[in-house]
Scaffold this active site. Structure first.
Site, mmCIF file in Angstrom:
data_model
loop_
_atom_site.group_PDB
_atom_site.id
_atom_site.type_symbol
_atom_site.label_atom_id
_atom_site.label_comp_id
_atom_site.label_asym_id
_atom_site.label_seq_id
_atom_site.Cartn_x
_atom_site.Cartn_y
_atom_site.Cartn_z
ATOM 1 N N LYS A 175 0.863 -1.177 0.000
ATOM 2 C CA LYS A 175 0.000 0.000 0.000
ATOM 3 C C LYS A 175 0.901 1.229 0.000
ATOM 4 O O LYS A 175 1.634 1.477 0.958
ATOM 5 C CB LYS A 175 -0.891 -0.024 1.249
ATOM 6 N N HIS A 203 -10.081 -7.242 -4.651
ATOM 7 C CA HIS A 203 -9.850 -6.145 -3.703
ATOM 8 C C HIS A 203 -10.303 -6.526 -2.297
ATOM 9 O O HIS A 203 -11.180 -7.375 -2.135
ATOM 10 C CB HIS A 203 -10.659 -4.934 -4.202
#
Ligand code: GKR
Ligand code: MG
Length: 418
Positions: free
Chosen positions: A188, A315
């Protein structure tokens, strides 16, 4: 015709809060508690189907409105149930994406109940599994060692420690691999200047040669910064996820990027598919049954992607076991799932609403439950505890930026940042 037994008597929606570490992202930092809603779809015969979806004031209100619409319907008519939910929300919620969250949560609960009634796993109800275990990627985050002490509350640490530079990210990846056996990694990004995140990805490539790597800055970059990062990471990333905002921006980056571009941000509803395809904006779609309208709609989405040569990944957001079970069942039935799925599950292991033992991340994968329905059982005491935590926490909506500003008042939200 519905037999009396398979009619929906009640949909119970329970908002919960559970512990979440201080994970950094382009919008700020995760708060000490994340929010979800747990659904119990109760049939006339007492069978209960489970669902799980993100929390928040607006979604909770929509779920409660939808709950009234499904009473009396036949649980085996899941298409009609979804249509009734959609129709109920349409006048107040014009976004098909937003309605998709609600129809999905209820569809999953219907499928779980159907599975319990028929003795079949949800994957069988979706056409049958093409794999016995679903591979997931280690989801790496820059993070603080602890949630800072605020408003008289003590600081709250965890057993992951801090990860604020390439060495910290590599160490976190090693622990993820040791604990869960992951064979692919997603970082991330959007937290530090792009060169620092490029360095982290290069450090991962050196530490884990040949293992797939992804970077997702959640649109923190301009088009030209995205093009720069993409060129720097040529040959290193399996895909670059949402470097910049919007279908047009992604299409511009895709024209020069040497690797595929992926999204869970610019293609999140059916009406986004056509422009994205026409502009060749994405080459990988991260599906998410939670907002694509359910498990059956996710399979339809996969078929559209297959027709147009779009690869598939999945996701995730902070979640618990009911969601992981649903993700695993649908992923097991997708022949074209080319990439390991995302999951936040390791970050949220401090709390759970299901009875332990049904789901395990081993060798980087989750074995598809073979028991009836989703194959997980609700733990009523845990649900009650997490509901009380929700009630006392005062947190009603996710606010990563607001929490970051409470710790660092100088923090400026707003993207792109670089
Ligand atoms: O948990 O901070 C996070 C993620 O950034 C999440 O909110 C994203 O929705 O994981 C997601 C993503 O892939 O963009
Ligand atoms: Mg993403």
């Amino acid at each position: 015709m519905a037999t009396t037994a398979t009619r929906i008597r009640e949909l119970i929606v329970t908002p919960i809060a559970f512990r979440d570490p201080p994970l950094l992202n382009a919008s700020g930092v995760h708060e000490p508690l994340a929010l979800r809603c747990v659904l119990q779809l109760v049939l006339e015969d007492g069978t209960v189907g489970l669902g799980e979806t993100p929390g928040g004031t607006a979604r909770l209100a929509r779920l409660q409105a939808a709950a009234k619409a499904v009473v009396g319907m036949d649980v085996f008519q899941a298409t009609a149930v979804s249509a009734a939910v959609d129709a109920t929300l349409r006048s107040t919620e014009p976004s098909s994406h937003e309605r998709g969250w609600i129809t999905s949560a209820i569809e999953v609960a219907c499928l779980d109940a159907q599975g319990r009634l028929t003795g079949r796993p949800v994957s069988d109800l979706l056409g049958g599994r093409v794999r016995d275990a679903v591979p997931f990627a280690a989801y790496l985050f820059y993070k603080w060692a602890e949630h800072p002490a605020l408003d008289g509350d003590p600081a709250v640490g965890d057993d992951w420690g801090a990860a604020l530079d390439p060495a910290g990210i590599v160490e976190q990846a090693r622990v993820m691999q040791q604990r869960y056996g992951f064979r692919s990694f997603k970082l991330k990004g959007g937290v530090f200047p792009p060169d620092e995140e490029i360095a982290a990805i290069r450090a991962l490539a050196e530490a884990f040669p040949g293992q797939p790597l992804r970077l997702d800055p959640n649109t923190a970059w301009t088009v030209s910064t995205s093009q720069y990062v993409a060129n720097e990471l040529d040959g290193v990333l399996e895909y670059l996820e949402d470097p910049t905002a919007g279908i047009e921006g992604m299409a511009e980056v895709a024209r020069t990027a040497p690797m595929p571009l992926a999204t869970n941000m610019c293609v999140i509803a059916w009406e986004h598919l056509r422009p994205a395809l026409e502009q060749n904006a994405i080459q990988v779609l991260l599906t998410d049954h939670h907002y694509w309208g359910g498990l059956r709609r996710t399979r339809e989405l996969a078929a559209v992607c297959e027709a147009f040569g779009i690869a598939l990944s999945m996701h995730s957001n902070s979640h618990l076991g009911i969601s992981l079970a649903a993700m695993t069942h649908v992923a097991a039935t997708l022949p074209g799932l080319d990439h390991s799925c995302d999951t936040h599950y390791p970050w949220n292991s401090a709390d759970e609403v299901i009875v332990p033992g049904a789901l395990e991340l081993r060798d980087g994968a989750v074995a598809v439950p073979t028991g009836p329905g989703l194959g997980v059982e609700l733990d009523p005491e845990a649900l009650d505890r997490l509901h009380r935590l929700y009630l006392t926490s005062g947190i009603r909506d996710r606010d990563d930026s607001g929490y970051m500003r409470s710790v660092r008042p100088e923090y400026e939200p707003g993207l792109p940042r670089w």
